[in-house]
Motif scaffolding. Structure first.
Motif, mmCIF file in Angstrom:
data_model
loop_
_atom_site.group_PDB
_atom_site.id
_atom_site.type_symbol
_atom_site.label_atom_id
_atom_site.label_comp_id
_atom_site.label_asym_id
_atom_site.label_seq_id
_atom_site.Cartn_x
_atom_site.Cartn_y
_atom_site.Cartn_z
ATOM 1 N N THR A 195 0.829 -1.208 0.000
ATOM 2 C CA THR A 195 0.000 0.000 0.000
ATOM 3 C C THR A 195 0.863 1.257 0.000
ATOM 4 O O THR A 195 1.993 1.264 0.498
ATOM 5 C CB THR A 195 -0.932 0.022 1.218
ATOM 6 O OG1 THR A 195 -0.161 -0.160 2.417
ATOM 7 C CG2 THR A 195 -1.964 -1.092 1.125
ATOM 8 N N GLU A 200 -5.730 3.184 3.128
ATOM 9 C CA GLU A 200 -6.410 2.416 4.174
ATOM 10 C C GLU A 200 -7.027 1.130 3.663
ATOM 11 O O GLU A 200 -7.683 0.413 4.416
ATOM 12 C CB GLU A 200 -7.493 3.281 4.836
ATOM 13 C CG GLU A 200 -6.934 4.493 5.559
ATOM 14 C CD GLU A 200 -8.006 5.294 6.266
ATOM 15 O OE1 GLU A 200 -9.196 4.995 6.043
ATOM 16 O OE2 GLU A 200 -7.655 6.195 7.040
ATOM 17 N N GLU A 201 -6.841 0.831 2.369
ATOM 18 C CA GLU A 201 -7.396 -0.396 1.798
ATOM 19 C C GLU A 201 -6.301 -1.154 1.061
ATOM 20 O O GLU A 201 -5.402 -0.559 0.464
ATOM 21 C CB GLU A 201 -8.535 -0.072 0.822
ATOM 22 C CG GLU A 201 -9.731 0.581 1.479
ATOM 23 C CD GLU A 201 -10.823 0.914 0.480
ATOM 24 O OE1 GLU A 201 -10.481 1.054 -0.717
ATOM 25 O OE2 GLU A 201 -11.992 1.025 0.867
ATOM 26 N N ALA A 226 -6.975 -6.325 8.938
ATOM 27 C CA ALA A 226 -8.070 -5.512 8.395
ATOM 28 C C ALA A 226 -9.306 -5.666 9.261
ATOM 29 O O ALA A 226 -9.593 -6.745 9.769
ATOM 30 C CB ALA A 226 -8.385 -5.923 6.960
ATOM 31 N N MET A 268 -11.050 -7.187 -1.045
ATOM 32 C CA MET A 268 -10.677 -5.845 -0.616
ATOM 33 C C MET A 268 -10.533 -5.830 0.904
ATOM 34 O O MET A 268 -11.483 -6.125 1.631
ATOM 35 C CB MET A 268 -11.725 -4.834 -1.051
ATOM 36 C CG MET A 268 -11.363 -3.392 -0.737
ATOM 37 S SD MET A 268 -9.964 -2.796 -1.734
ATOM 38 C CE MET A 268 -10.757 -2.627 -3.346
ATOM 39 N N GLU A 270 -10.320 -3.761 4.062
ATOM 40 C CA GLU A 270 -10.749 -2.412 4.404
ATOM 41 C C GLU A 270 -10.346 -2.047 5.828
ATOM 42 O O GLU A 270 -10.317 -2.890 6.720
ATOM 43 C CB GLU A 270 -12.269 -2.288 4.236
ATOM 44 C CG GLU A 270 -12.711 -2.574 2.807
ATOM 45 C CD GLU A 270 -14.196 -2.353 2.597
ATOM 46 O OE1 GLU A 270 -14.905 -2.063 3.576
ATOM 47 O OE2 GLU A 270 -14.646 -2.449 1.436
ATOM 48 N N ASP A 271 -10.031 -0.751 6.025
ATOM 49 C CA ASP A 271 -9.617 -0.218 7.324
ATOM 50 C C ASP A 271 -8.426 -1.002 7.872
ATOM 51 O O ASP A 271 -8.488 -1.641 8.930
ATOM 52 C CB ASP A 271 -10.783 -0.247 8.320
ATOM 53 C CG ASP A 271 -11.944 0.632 7.881
ATOM 54 O OD1 ASP A 271 -11.691 1.679 7.268
ATOM 55 O OD2 ASP A 271 -13.100 0.264 8.142
#
Length: 305
Positions: A195, A200-201, A226, A268, A270-271
Motif C-alpha cells: 500500500t 487504508e485499503e 483488516a 478488498m 478495508e480499514d
C-alpha cells in the motif's frame, strides 16, 4: 411524520394482532425470493446451511436506524461462522434514495420490497422486525421486535443467534485437508499489493481450486490486519477509476477453479491496521460454504508505479 402517524393508527386498530400473521414458530420458513441491490439473489432454499436473519426496516423508522449498527456488528462478528443478515427495505419509491444512502454504510446484503417476493411470510405490521431461521430452514424467532423505540439490544440478538451457529470453524493450513472425506479448497498464487502512504485499503488476488465432487463457494474472509474484508468484482473502468460491485457468494465448480485477478474478482481489505509492506505477508482466513476454513499467508508484492 406521516409514517409515524400511519403506524400509530395501525397499532391502535390491530391491538394484539400477530406481527407476522402467516408465520409459525418451529416450522419451516415459507418460500421467499430476494433480488439483492448490487446483484445476486437470496431464497429460502439457498440459505439452507446458514443461520439467516431476515430484517424488515425503513429509512424513516427511528428504531430501525438505532438497530442497524448492531446488526452490522453482529454480521462482522458471526458471518464467517454462518450468519447471514439480509435487510428488506419497506420504503416507498420516494424514500428509496435515502435507503440507498443509509445502506452504503453497512456490509450485509439488502433488497427493496419491490424486488422481494415475501408475501408467504405474512403481512409486516411494524418495523424494525426480524425473522430468525436456523440452518435447517426452521423459524426460531417470529416477529422478533423490541417493545420500545431503541430496537433489539445487542445482548438479546446475541442470545438468540449464537446458539444456532454452533462452534466456530477451526482454521487449517492451505495445503492441508479438512476432516472427513471432502478435500479442502486449494489456494494457488496468492498475492497482495503493498500500500501507498496513507492508503487504508489493500487488495488480495489468488486462485481457488476445488478438487471435490460438489461445488463450493467462497463466502467471506478475515484477517488480523483488516477490520473487514469484502469480495468485490470490477464491473467497468472509466479512465483510472474502477467501478466495483460487492458480492457475497463466489461459486467454485466441482473439479474446477476460479481466479481472483486485476480487472475481475478480488478481496478488498478495508480499514487496515497498518500498511502492507513488500516482503511481508498478510494472514488470511478464507471461509467456504461447505468446506473448512482455509488459512493462507499471502505474500505482499511491491507497489506497482
Amino acid at each position: 411524520m406521516r409514517h409515524s402517524i400511519f403506524w400509530f393508527i395501525v397499532a391502535l386498530l390491530l391491538g394484539s394482532a400477530p406481527l407476522v400473521q402467516a408465520l409459525e414458530m418451529d416450522a419451516p420458513v415459507p418460500a421467499y425470493t430476494l433480488n439483492l441491490e448490487g446483484g445476486g439473489k437470496v431464497t429460502a432454499q439457498s440459505e439452507r446451511g446458514h443461520v439467516t436473519l431476515l430484517h424488515f426496516w425503513a429509512s424513516w423508522c427511528v428504531p430501525c436506524r438505532v438497530e442497524m449498527p448492531r446488526l452490522e456488528k453482529l454480521y462482522q462478528k458471526y458471518h464467517a461462522r454462518g450468519l447471514d443478515i439480509v435487510a428488506i427495505d419497506m420504503d416507498s419509491d420516494e424514500d428509496q434514495p435515502l435507503a440507498r444512502a443509509m445502506m452504503a454504510h453497512y456490509h450485509f446484503p439488502w433488497a427493496l420490497k419491490s424486488h422481494a417476493e415475501v408475501d408467504e411470510l405474512g403481512r409486516i405490521w411494524r418495523m424494525p422486525l426480524s425473522i430468525l431461521v436456523d440452518r435447517k430452514g426452521i423459524v426460531r424467532q417470529n416477529a422478533w421486535a423490541a417493545d420500545d423505540d431503541q430496537g433489539l439490544p445487542e445482548s438479546v440478538l446475541v442470545a438468540g443467534i449464537e446458539p444456532l451457529l454452533g462452534a466456530a470453524p477451526v482454521p487449517i493450513p492451505a495445503s492441508g485437508m479438512q476432516s472427513g472425506t471432502s478435500p479442502a479448497i486449494q489456494v494457488l498464487h496468492p498475492m497482495a499489493r503493498a500500500t501507498a502512504p496513507g492508503q487504508e485499503e489493500g487488495v488480495v488476488y489468488l486462485t481457488l481450486v476445488n478438487p471435490g465432487d460438489r461445488e463450493d463457494a467462497l463466502e467471506g474472509a478475515d484477517s488480523a490486519v483488516a477490520d473487514h474484508i469484502m469480495l468485490h468484482q470490477t464491473t467497468e473502468m472509466e479512465g483510472n477509476m474502477a467501478h466495483m460491485a460487492h458480492e457475497y457468494h463466489l461459486v467454485i465448480p466441482a473439479h474446477g477453479q476460479v481466479t481472483l485477478a486485476p480487472g475481475g474478482h478480488h478481496l478488498m481489505l478495508e480499514d487496515l491496521a497498518h500498511p502492507l509492506v513488500a516482503g511481508q505477508t498478510v494472514p488470511l482466513n478464507l471461509h467456504f460454504q461447505h468446506g473448512a476454513t482455509v488459512h493462507v499467508d499471502v505474500p505482499i508484492t511491491p507497489l506497482v508505479p
